[in-house]
Design an enzyme around this catalytic site. Structure first.
Site, PDB file in Angstrom:
ATOM      1  N   GLU A 398      -5.579-119.512   2.951  1.00  0.00           N
ATOM      2  CA  GLU A 398      -4.805-118.284   3.164  1.00  0.00           C
ATOM      3  C   GLU A 398      -5.049-117.660   4.526  1.00  0.00           C
ATOM      4  O   GLU A 398      -4.119-117.151   5.166  1.00  0.00           O
ATOM      5  CB  GLU A 398      -5.120-117.273   2.059  1.00  0.00           C
ATOM      6  CG  GLU A 398      -4.515-117.610   0.711  1.00  0.00           C
ATOM      7  CD  GLU A 398      -5.325-118.603  -0.109  1.00  0.00           C
ATOM      8  OE1 GLU A 398      -4.884-118.981  -1.209  1.00  0.00           O
ATOM      9  OE2 GLU A 398      -6.411-119.007   0.376  1.00  0.00           O
ATOM     10  N   GLN A 420       0.104-117.345  -3.580  1.00  0.00           N
ATOM     11  CA  GLN A 420       0.406-117.882  -4.907  1.00  0.00           C
ATOM     12  C   GLN A 420       0.207-116.806  -5.976  1.00  0.00           C
ATOM     13  O   GLN A 420       1.004-116.672  -6.894  1.00  0.00           O
ATOM     14  CB  GLN A 420      -0.472-119.098  -5.186  1.00  0.00           C
ATOM     15  CG  GLN A 420       0.057-119.979  -6.278  1.00  0.00           C
ATOM     16  CD  GLN A 420      -0.625-121.332  -6.273  1.00  0.00           C
ATOM     17  OE1 GLN A 420      -1.791-121.425  -6.664  1.00  0.00           O
ATOM     18  NE2 GLN A 420       0.075-122.362  -5.831  1.00  0.00           N
ATOM     19  N   PHE A 421      -0.845-116.030  -5.820  1.00  0.00           N
ATOM     20  CA  PHE A 421      -1.075-114.813  -6.597  1.00  0.00           C
ATOM     21  C   PHE A 421      -1.612-113.761  -5.624  1.00  0.00           C
ATOM     22  O   PHE A 421      -2.346-114.099  -4.685  1.00  0.00           O
ATOM     23  CB  PHE A 421      -2.097-115.043  -7.715  1.00  0.00           C
ATOM     24  CG  PHE A 421      -1.593-115.950  -8.810  1.00  0.00           C
ATOM     25  CD1 PHE A 421      -0.949-115.434  -9.925  1.00  0.00           C
ATOM     26  CD2 PHE A 421      -1.744-117.327  -8.701  1.00  0.00           C
ATOM     27  CE1 PHE A 421      -0.470-116.271 -10.916  1.00  0.00           C
ATOM     28  CE2 PHE A 421      -1.272-118.173  -9.698  1.00  0.00           C
ATOM     29  CZ  PHE A 421      -0.623-117.644 -10.809  1.00  0.00           C
ATOM     30  N   ASP A 423      -3.921-111.800  -5.915  1.00  0.00           N
ATOM     31  CA  ASP A 423      -5.383-111.819  -5.924  1.00  0.00           C
ATOM     32  C   ASP A 423      -5.938-112.684  -4.785  1.00  0.00           C
ATOM     33  O   ASP A 423      -6.996-112.403  -4.223  1.00  0.00           O
ATOM     34  CB  ASP A 423      -5.907-112.373  -7.249  1.00  0.00           C
ATOM     35  CG  ASP A 423      -5.218-111.756  -8.441  1.00  0.00           C
ATOM     36  OD1 ASP A 423      -5.874-111.044  -9.220  1.00  0.00           O
ATOM     37  OD2 ASP A 423      -3.994-111.980  -8.614  1.00  0.00           O
ATOM     38  N   PHE A 424      -5.219-113.770  -4.462  1.00  0.00           N
ATOM     39  CA  PHE A 424      -5.728-114.726  -3.489  1.00  0.00           C
ATOM     40  C   PHE A 424      -5.655-114.212  -2.048  1.00  0.00           C
ATOM     41  O   PHE A 424      -6.163-114.844  -1.126  1.00  0.00           O
ATOM     42  CB  PHE A 424      -4.971-116.053  -3.596  1.00  0.00           C
ATOM     43  CG  PHE A 424      -5.107-116.740  -4.933  1.00  0.00           C
ATOM     44  CD1 PHE A 424      -6.064-116.325  -5.862  1.00  0.00           C
ATOM     45  CD2 PHE A 424      -4.281-117.794  -5.271  1.00  0.00           C
ATOM     46  CE1 PHE A 424      -6.191-116.949  -7.100  1.00  0.00           C
ATOM     47  CE2 PHE A 424      -4.399-118.430  -6.503  1.00  0.00           C
ATOM     48  CZ  PHE A 424      -5.353-118.004  -7.417  1.00  0.00           C
ATOM     49  N   HIS A 465      -5.971-113.389 -11.583  1.00  0.00           N
ATOM     50  CA  HIS A 465      -4.533-113.605 -11.426  1.00  0.00           C
ATOM     51  C   HIS A 465      -3.717-112.393 -11.871  1.00  0.00           C
ATOM     52  O   HIS A 465      -2.532-112.520 -12.148  1.00  0.00           O
ATOM     53  CB  HIS A 465      -4.075-114.825 -12.237  1.00  0.00           C
ATOM     54  CG  HIS A 465      -4.712-116.118 -11.821  1.00  0.00           C
ATOM     55  ND1 HIS A 465      -5.979-116.473 -12.176  1.00  0.00           N
ATOM     56  CD2 HIS A 465      -4.230-117.134 -11.053  1.00  0.00           C
ATOM     57  CE1 HIS A 465      -6.276-117.659 -11.668  1.00  0.00           C
ATOM     58  NE2 HIS A 465      -5.229-118.082 -10.988  1.00  0.00           N
TER      59      HIS A 465
END
Length: 659
Positions: A398, A420-421, A423-424, A465
């Site tokens: 990321e 992707q989420f 959170d990431f 997530h």
């Protein structure tokens, strides 16, 4: 030290000598000014001039170069006016950051130089993005980026080299291995014998170059650049050199063994090259003296220009205005009245697809976004329409991908990055909050990047997530934060976000993707930022919310038709429509704010504080805030239901109504 002239003409030999002498003489002057208190800090590159000068002179003026804080020779080799450099170091108005940053923490499109930030690593990914733009446009260019041996321990180094290798990007990664990261010697930083050996793990070429030999630096880099322009690929260069002064002047060099200092002192790149040119009959003492007088006069003349300049005035309106790049928003209406009832997820996909047609240099990047269509299938079917060059699967990295998006923007393209989420995003946090957010305020460069953030709980996805982490970014000046609740807003706001040249965090609640439908114009259109939507109108109180909270509030209110309220869907959190909030509160006298995020430190706290400061005399009750429990997001349904604020909102709503 052995010098091999090869086919170099006398003119080039002299140009390389002049190129090294000027930054050395500027540095010597700066060290005097530092002792006199006329500049605040200095990072010396004395002893390393051959690298900066040799590399820069091997590049074309149209090719970007990303230097570090010891690469004064990059700036002088690109012929940046010295008075502007001196003003930069003194924090004056004509410096490249207008007093907002120091040292070499700036860039300039006019000279194709993109400066560093103190976190070092992100600029490696930025170089990837610049090179990617050149490659997509089929321009035969090389992008060159510098780092020190210390920064090779950062994850950004690994990520950037891996991305460059996977995508065959024409980047020269230049490591100035000068022996110490501040005071930490190389044997405490890595175990491999040569940092160049790391290239093997990336399937990448590498070279080890004597960084104190100007002819070796120039000829080898020039040869590589010619080859890379013909066949794009990344190459890792390790320049063996030494830092003759402290990390910065205040730190000194007491930690360096005296024997080592003497050994490297004998390898000085300028004195050795000067002796060689004199012996070869290329230089004479008269020429050297005349050249030094000429450079001295240039330094003094430009220093006086900087000294004569007034100190920077802080004008509050100017400072606030220049946090963001100007965005001349145009409301674009749908061309027809045609609408279709589609899901939230389909509205996002439709907006993204139409924006891809509208902006032919818009690049989508993210994990699994190509053939797979992303984990939520938003980009499904995009590859046949736009190709893998524009819809790009990325490695799991990321931080580097956000930096790459910044590089695309610097080189005139647009980027949408899918986390992707949401959170990431923590793995890409640094370049977002320290590069993208600050770049316009620092040196007037846009960050034309949208980061899509699938977020939110209620779907049993657990602690990693399910976060809705918008407060991480509403706190950071320079970022815009968008959080739609309905399909039509999602599409229009996404289109606006992509048009906006500023960095936008675009939050998309996963729980709404396939549970919420609405009538959405089939044509392209935009929705403005900073304009809340009044969903219900009443007099008893004001409900302010956003995202999934909008649907929770409306559902609760359906059960209580006796409670007559204004419901404001914020839609964007930065910019925030404070005017609509204040006007509603002044009418109703009561305010309850609902957010899905945990309560402490969230946007509700700021709204409550602003209302108390600006509307206190209109309030008939304390401001209520409702948010999730102060825990990570749990997995089990019963735990998550209790974690989320929906049920607590109903109780608080009734209590405030009855106050």
């Amino acid at each position: 030290m052995r010098y091999h002239v090869g086919s170099l003409e006398r003119e080039k030999l002299l140009e390389l000598y002049k190129g090294m002498l000027k930054p050395r003489m500027i540095e010597e002057k700066m060290l005097i000014l530092l002792r006199q208190g006329k500049i605040s800090k200095w990072f010396s590159g004395i002893g390393q001039e051959a690298i900066s000068v040799g590399v820069t002179q091997a590049l074309k003026e149209s090719e970007y170069i990303l230097p570090m804080h010891r690469n004064l020779g990059v700036f002088t080799s690109r012929n940046i006016p010295l008075n502007r450099l001196f003003s930069q170091w003194q924090g004056k108005q004509s410096g490249f950051t207008q007093g907002r940053d120091r040292s070499f923490h700036f860039g300039t499109q006019a000279y194709k130089i993109i400066g560093m930030i103190s976190h070092l690593g992100p600029q490696l990914g930025v170089a990837d993005g610049i090179a990617l733009a050149d490659m997509l446009r089929r321009k035969k260019r090389v992008t060159t980026v510098f780092t020190g041996e210390g920064a090779t321990s950062e994850g950004d180094f690994h990520e950037a080299l891996n991305v460059a290798s996977v995508w065959n990007l024409p980047v020269l990664f230049c490591i100035e291995n000068n022996g110490y990261g501040l005071s930490t010697p190389t044997n405490e930083q890595y175990k491999c014998e040569h940092l160049a050996d790391r290239a093997k793990g990336y399937g990448m070429e590498s070279r080890i170059i004597d960084g104190n030999n100007i002819l070796e630096v120039y000829t080898k880099v020039d040869e590589l650049c010619r080859a890379i322009r013909k066949r794009p690929r990344p190459v890792l260069l390790e320049f063996k050199t030494f830092r003759m002064r402290g990390h910065e002047e205040a730190s000194g060099t007491k930690y360096v063994p005296e024997k080592l200092m003497k050994e490297w002192g004998k390898k000085d790149p300028i004195s050795n090259y000067e002796d060689f040119l004199v012996a070869e009959g290329v230089l004479t003492q008269d020429y050297i003296e005349n050249l030094k007088e000429e450079i001295t006069e240039e330094i003094n003349t430009n220093l006086q220009l900087a000294f004569d300049e007034n100190e920077v005035d802080s004008i509050e309106s100017k400072e606030l205005k220049e946090v963001y790049h100007d965005f001349d928003y145009h409301y674009i209406e749908p061309k027809s009245d045609s609408k279709e009832s589609i899901r939230f997820v389909d509205a996002i996909s439709q907006g993204l697809e139409q924006s891809m047609y509208r902006h032919n240099e818009l690049i989508i990047m993210g994990q699994d976004v190509a053939d797979y269509g992303g984990v939520f299938k938003i980009t499904e079917g995009f590859v046949p329409k736009f190709g893998k060059s524009r819809v790009r699967n990325t490695p799991i990295c990321e931080s580097s991908i956000v930096s790459t998006a910044m590089g695309l923007s610097i080189n005139g393209m647009k980027a949408v990055v899918e986390m992707q989420f949401a959170d990431f995003v923590s793995s890409g946090f640094n370049p977002i909050v320290n590069y993208l957010a600050k770049v316009h305020y620092r040196w007037n460069e846009k960050a034309d990047v949208v980061i899509r953030m699938p977020c939110g709980g209620g779907v049993g996805a657990g602690p990693f997530h399910s976060q809705t982490n918008e407060a991480w970014f509403t706190k950071t000046p320079g970022l815009k934060v968008v959080y739609p609740a309905f399909p039509d807003d999602a599409k229009g706001l996404l289109n606006t976000a992509i048009n906006d040249p500023n960095p936008v965090l675009f939050f998309e609640h996963k729980g709404l993707y396939r549970s919420v439908k609405g009538d959405v114009p089939t044509d392209y259109y935009t929705v403005p930022f900073g304009k809340a939507k009044l969903l219900k109108e009443g007099k008893a109180m004001t409900v302010v919310t956003y995202g999934a909270g909008v649907h929770w509030a409306l559902e609760v209110l359906e059960k209580h038709p006796e409670i007559d309220v204004d419901v404001l869907d914020l839609r964007t959190l930065q910019p925030l429509d404070t005017e609509s909030i204040y006007n509603s509160v002044k009418k109703t006298g009561k305010l309850i704010i609902l957010q899905e995020d945990t309560l402490f430190g969230g946007i509700a706290s700021d709204i409550a504080a602003m209302v108390m400061e600006n509307c206190f005399e209109y309030l008939d009750a304390p401001v209520k805030r409702v948010g999730s429990l102060e825990t990570p997001v749990p997995f089990a349904k019963s735990l998550e239901t209790n974690y989320l604020p929906k049920n607590r909102f109903e109780a608080e709503l009734i209590e405030l109504y009855q106050y």
